[in-house]
Every structure is written in structure tokens, then in C-alpha cells.
Scaffold this active site. Structure first.
Site, PDB file in Angstrom:
ATOM      1  CE  LYS A  13      20.140  66.195  38.478  1.00 33.41           C
ATOM      2  NZ  LYS A  13      20.337  65.061  37.551  1.00 33.41           N
ATOM      3  NE  ARG A  88      25.597  64.583  41.522  1.00 38.11           N
ATOM      4  CZ  ARG A  88      25.262  65.450  40.571  1.00 38.11           C
ATOM      5  NH1 ARG A  88      24.996  66.683  40.868  1.00 38.11           N
ATOM      6  NH2 ARG A  88      25.178  65.048  39.322  1.00 38.11           N
ATOM      7  NE  ARG A 127      24.148  66.362  29.632  1.00 38.95           N
ATOM      8  CZ  ARG A 127      24.037  66.180  30.960  1.00 38.95           C
ATOM      9  NH1 ARG A 127      23.033  66.721  31.621  1.00 38.95           N
ATOM     10  NH2 ARG A 127      24.920  65.448  31.585  1.00 38.95           N
ATOM     11  NE  ARG A 160      28.317  67.417  31.670  1.00 38.23           N
ATOM     12  CZ  ARG A 160      27.444  67.296  32.678  1.00 38.23           C
ATOM     13  NH1 ARG A 160      26.366  68.053  32.700  1.00 38.23           N
ATOM     14  NH2 ARG A 160      27.655  66.435  33.645  1.00 38.23           N
ATOM     15  NE  ARG A 171      27.700  62.044  34.999  1.00 37.38           N
ATOM     16  CZ  ARG A 171      27.116  62.488  33.893  1.00 37.38           C
ATOM     17  NH1 ARG A 171      27.526  62.079  32.715  1.00 37.38           N
ATOM     18  NH2 ARG A 171      26.107  63.331  33.978  1.00 37.38           N
TER      19      ARG A 171
HETATM   20  P1  ADP Z   1      24.325  65.638  35.803  1.00 36.38           P
HETATM   21  O1  ADP Z   1      23.221  66.569  36.203  1.00 36.38           O
HETATM   22  O2  ADP Z   1      24.356  65.359  34.348  1.00 36.38           O
HETATM   23  O3  ADP Z   1      24.391  64.407  36.635  1.00 36.38           O
HETATM   24  P2  ADP Z   1      26.099  67.638  36.954  1.00 36.38           P
HETATM   25  O4  ADP Z   1      26.409  68.692  35.994  1.00 36.38           O
HETATM   26  O5  ADP Z   1      25.078  67.905  37.998  1.00 36.38           O
HETATM   27  O6  ADP Z   1      25.709  66.336  36.105  1.00 36.38           O
HETATM   28  O7  ADP Z   1      27.405  67.169  37.712  1.00 36.38           O
HETATM   29  C1  ADP Z   1      28.582  66.867  37.007  1.00 36.38           C
HETATM   30  C2  ADP Z   1      29.668  66.438  37.994  1.00 36.38           C
HETATM   31  O8  ADP Z   1      29.931  67.500  38.916  1.00 36.38           O
HETATM   32  C3  ADP Z   1      29.314  65.247  38.874  1.00 36.38           C
HETATM   33  O9  ADP Z   1      29.572  64.008  38.227  1.00 36.38           O
HETATM   34  C4  ADP Z   1      30.238  65.486  40.073  1.00 36.38           C
HETATM   35  O10 ADP Z   1      31.573  65.122  39.768  1.00 36.38           O
HETATM   36  C5  ADP Z   1      30.212  67.001  40.215  1.00 36.38           C
HETATM   37  N1  ADP Z   1      29.133  67.449  41.144  1.00 36.38           N
HETATM   38  C6  ADP Z   1      28.067  68.227  40.833  1.00 36.38           C
HETATM   39  N2  ADP Z   1      27.307  68.455  41.916  1.00 36.38           N
HETATM   40  C7  ADP Z   1      27.895  67.790  42.941  1.00 36.38           C
HETATM   41  C8  ADP Z   1      27.578  67.610  44.321  1.00 36.38           C
HETATM   42  N3  ADP Z   1      26.469  68.164  44.884  1.00 36.38           N
HETATM   43  N4  ADP Z   1      28.420  66.862  45.072  1.00 36.38           N
HETATM   44  C9  ADP Z   1      29.523  66.315  44.543  1.00 36.38           C
HETATM   45  N5  ADP Z   1      29.873  66.425  43.259  1.00 36.38           N
HETATM   46  C10 ADP Z   1      29.068  67.166  42.450  1.00 36.38           C
HETATM   47  P1  ADP Z   2      20.255  66.645  34.217  1.00 39.82           P
HETATM   48  O1  ADP Z   2      20.450  68.075  34.613  1.00 39.82           O
HETATM   49  O2  ADP Z   2      19.301  65.916  35.116  1.00 39.82           O
HETATM   50  O3  ADP Z   2      21.535  65.912  34.030  1.00 39.82           O
HETATM   51  P2  ADP Z   2      19.465  67.725  31.595  1.00 39.82           P
HETATM   52  O4  ADP Z   2      18.427  68.751  31.878  1.00 39.82           O
HETATM   53  O5  ADP Z   2      20.827  68.172  31.261  1.00 39.82           O
HETATM   54  O6  ADP Z   2      19.505  66.636  32.802  1.00 39.82           O
HETATM   55  O7  ADP Z   2      18.885  66.797  30.418  1.00 39.82           O
HETATM   56  C1  ADP Z   2      19.659  65.727  29.867  1.00 39.82           C
HETATM   57  C2  ADP Z   2      19.428  65.644  28.353  1.00 39.82           C
HETATM   58  O8  ADP Z   2      18.082  65.230  28.105  1.00 39.82           O
HETATM   59  C3  ADP Z   2      19.574  66.974  27.629  1.00 39.82           C
HETATM   60  O9  ADP Z   2      20.131  66.701  26.353  1.00 39.82           O
HETATM   61  C4  ADP Z   2      18.151  67.513  27.516  1.00 39.82           C
HETATM   62  O10 ADP Z   2      17.986  68.344  26.367  1.00 39.82           O
HETATM   63  C5  ADP Z   2      17.357  66.225  27.366  1.00 39.82           C
HETATM   64  N1  ADP Z   2      16.024  66.283  28.000  1.00 39.82           N
HETATM   65  C6  ADP Z   2      15.641  66.932  29.118  1.00 39.82           C
HETATM   66  N2  ADP Z   2      14.340  66.713  29.398  1.00 39.82           N
HETATM   67  C7  ADP Z   2      13.880  65.888  28.427  1.00 39.82           C
HETATM   68  C8  ADP Z   2      12.603  65.285  28.157  1.00 39.82           C
HETATM   69  N3  ADP Z   2      11.538  65.489  28.952  1.00 39.82           N
HETATM   70  N4  ADP Z   2      12.513  64.498  27.072  1.00 39.82           N
HETATM   71  C9  ADP Z   2      13.584  64.284  26.268  1.00 39.82           C
HETATM   72  N5  ADP Z   2      14.796  64.809  26.466  1.00 39.82           N
HETATM   73  C10 ADP Z   2      14.956  65.609  27.534  1.00 39.82           C
END
Ligand code: ADP
Ligand code: ADP
Ligand code: ZN
Length: 214
Positions: A13, A88, A127, A160, A171
């Protein structure tokens, strides 16, 4: 274009939203990035959300809803925006509808990046995140030009805390229980666009652009 991005943790995302928001010239917000910066700054809000984030749980709805509402009120929503990591759960989705109604606009689409669990584990375990600007890299799939240094701002790249295996499992569970129902919420409103999130970053990006008619 008023878009939200949905998908399991690590689906890509953040990667896709940052590219699309730049190309479209519309602002985007990642609630996770905002919350991480609050934790790092040691603010009252940061202290409140730290434990939830460390455990891989959702932070309380009221906190994120108010973060998003303030942000939306500070931009021109008529010109478009992208949300990453919000909503979410169904309550956050219906609160978003209320905010947009009050601002006189409608969501264009909800983009769901579909990525299976084994691929997610590979992505999250490699990541790297920039401490300063939140840019994301991958040790193998998207490495930075210089070791552990952000291409964009020179900031330090780190793994992270919540990308550790035990927290990732948690998660996932939270995603399945709370966030998956949001897909049905948007499907019922005919706003859901399902994108195959497996493939190269550019390949997925092209699929998204095609789906939204660009
Ligand atoms: P990822 O995209 O890798 O799942 P995020 O960076 O979006 O992780 O979110 C990291 C953490 O931040 C989540 O595990 C949660 O604790 C918190 N968080 C982020 N967005 C939300 C949301 N919309 N509602 C509740 N908690 C959130
Ligand atoms: P999210 O925001 O959904 O948690 P991220 O954009 O942070 O996801 O991506 C998670 C990990 O996967 C990062 O290390 C990113 O560089 C990698 N990644 C993202 N898109 C791709 C893809 N299409 N193929 C392989 N790795 C990817
Ligand atoms: Zn950076």
C-alpha cells in the site's frame, strides 16, 4: 480521485500510494506513518498509541478518526486525496463516509491489493523503513542505493519493531478479523477494485492505473 488503499500489512500500500500520489499530484496520508512519528516525538498522543502499535493491535478508533478528519479538513478534498492504512475496520469506513458527506464529496474507489500470506511474510521480513520520511525499501526487492540510507532524504533505514515475526502474526489476525469486513463494506457500495498485488512494483502500479482509468 478520492481513493483509499486496503490490504494486509506488507501488501504494498505505502509503496503504491507514494507513487500514485506523486503522479496525480494529490496529497496522501499514511496513518501508520503519522502514528510512528508521534511515538518517536514522545508526544502525549505518541505515549497513548505506543503500546497498541508494539503489540500489533489497532489503536483506538477515536484517535485515528480524529487524525484523518483533521487532515481532510486541512486539504481541498475536491481536488482529490489518497488514504493509506485507513479505514481498518467498518466503523472507520462509515466515519469516513460521514466526513466526506459533510465535506460535500464522495469516495471514488477503494483499492484492495490482494497478496497471499507467504508473499507477505517475505515482504515484511525484508522491509526497511526510513526513520525520517517513512519511505519504504526492501533488502532484496527494492534495495536502497546506499546501505541503510534513504535515497530520498538520506535518513537512517531500520527494521520496524512490529515487522518481527510474532507481531506480524498478530497484525495478520487483526487484519483478518477487523479489516477484511471493510472489503464487503465497499463491495456493497460498488466501490471496491480488486488488484492482484503479486508481481513487480511497476507491474502492480500499471494494474492500479488501468483499474482507475489512467
Ligand atoms: P502496515 O501498512 O505495514 O500494516 P501501518 O504502518 O499502516 O502498517 O500501521 C502500523 C500500526 O499503526 C498498526 O499495526 C496499528 O497499530 C496502527 N494503525 C495504523 N493505521 C491505523 C488505523 N487506521 N486504525 C488503527 N490503528 C492503525
Ligand atoms: P504496506 O504499506 O501495505 O504495509 P509496503 O509498501 O510497506 O506495504 O511494502 C512492504 C514491503 O514489500 C516493503 O519492503 C516494500 O519495499 C516491498 N514491496 C512493495 N511492493 C512490492 C512488490 N510489488 N514486490 C515485491 N516487494 C514489494
Ligand atoms: Zn527518507
Amino acid at each position: 480521485m478520492r481513493l483509499v488503499f486496503l490490504g494486509p500489512p506488507g501488501a504494498g500500500k505505502g509503496t503504491q500510494v507514494k507513487m500514485l500520489s506523486k503522479e496525480l499530484g494529490v496529497p496522501s496520508i499514511a496513518t501508520g506513518d503519522v502514528l510512528r512519528l508521534e511515538v518517536a516525538s514522545g508526544s502525549e498522543l505518541g505515549k497513548l498509541v505506543k503500546g497498541y502499535m508494539e503489540r500489533g493491535e489497532l489503536v483506538p478508533d477515536d484517535v485515528v478518526i480524529s487524525v484523518v478528519e483533521k487532515w481532510l479538513k486541512g486539504i481541498d478534498v475536491k481536488k482529490g486525496f489518497i488514504l493509506d492504512g485507513y479505514p481498518r475496520n467498518v466503523r472507520q469506513a462509515s466515519e469516513l463516509d460521514r466526513m466526506l458527506r459533510e465535506l460535500g464529496v464522495e469516495l471514488t474507489a477503494a483499492i484492495y491489493l490482494n497478496v497471499p500470506e507467504d508473499e507477505i511474510v517475505r515482504r515484511l521480513s525484508g522491509r526497511l523503513t526510513c526513520r525520517a520520511c517513512g519511505a519504504v525499501y526492501h533488502v532484496e526487492f527494492n534495495p536502497p542505493k546506499e546501505d541503510l540510507k534513504c535515497d530520498l532524504c538520506g535518513g537512517e533505514l531500520y527494521q520496524r519493531e512490529d515487522d518481527r515475526e510474532d507481531v506480524v502474526r498478530r497484525r495478520f489476525k487483526v487484519y483478518t478479523e477487523s479489516t477484511r469486513p471493510v472489503l464487503d463494506y465497499y463491495r456493497e457500495k460498488s466501490k471496491l477494485l480488486v488488484i492482484d498485488g503479486v508481481g513487480g512494483i511497476e507491474e502492480v502500479y500499471e494494474r492500479i492505473k488501468r483499474a482507475i482509468g489512467l
